[in-house]
Design an enzyme around this catalytic site. Sequence first.
Site: not given
Length: 195
Positions: A171-174
């Site tokens: 999520a959120f490019r993590l």
Amino acid sequence: MNEKDNPFELFSAWLEEARGSEPNDPEGMALSTVGEDGMPSSRMVLLKGFDERGFVFYTNYESRKGRQLLNHGMAALLFHWKSLRRQVRIEGPVEQVTESEADAYFSTRHRSSQIGAWASQQSRPVESRFELEKRVAQYAAKYAIGAVPRPPYWSGFRVMPRLIEFWKDGAFRLHDRLVFYRQPDGTWTTERLFP
């Protein structure tokens, strides 16, 4: 992803999941090689087997990729399973599969694909589609009866990984990135990377 996992066991588990979720060719992988001019070159090929030694695919050794692999002996592979939001990167030297491995795999191919291996002068210019179809007809007639032998220029390569990176969408490019490095003694070490 568990850092203690064997990279081949983890790859096997991910591939099995992809076989259940990818609509086409979960064994499809981008193969990158290096040309004589130093330029990288990529194309899609199909994984035909893997074990602790490496990842195997088959091709015409006289094709562009075949010549590049024979000349430079290094390759990179990339599996991308969009349905799972995962990818696996592999880098390492290549070796040719044995004659017996190549013969065994060739014998499992559809007869039309076996004829195609004889008819196609892969990666070389062809005057027209008709020329290809004419060559297919010639080899189909030549091998009309009995088993089709494997062409001497058609075989396989094994990419022997020095590095295997597992990437999982977050999520959120993590994203989650875990890299396995093969050590000189054959064991693996791992390292997590920032996304």
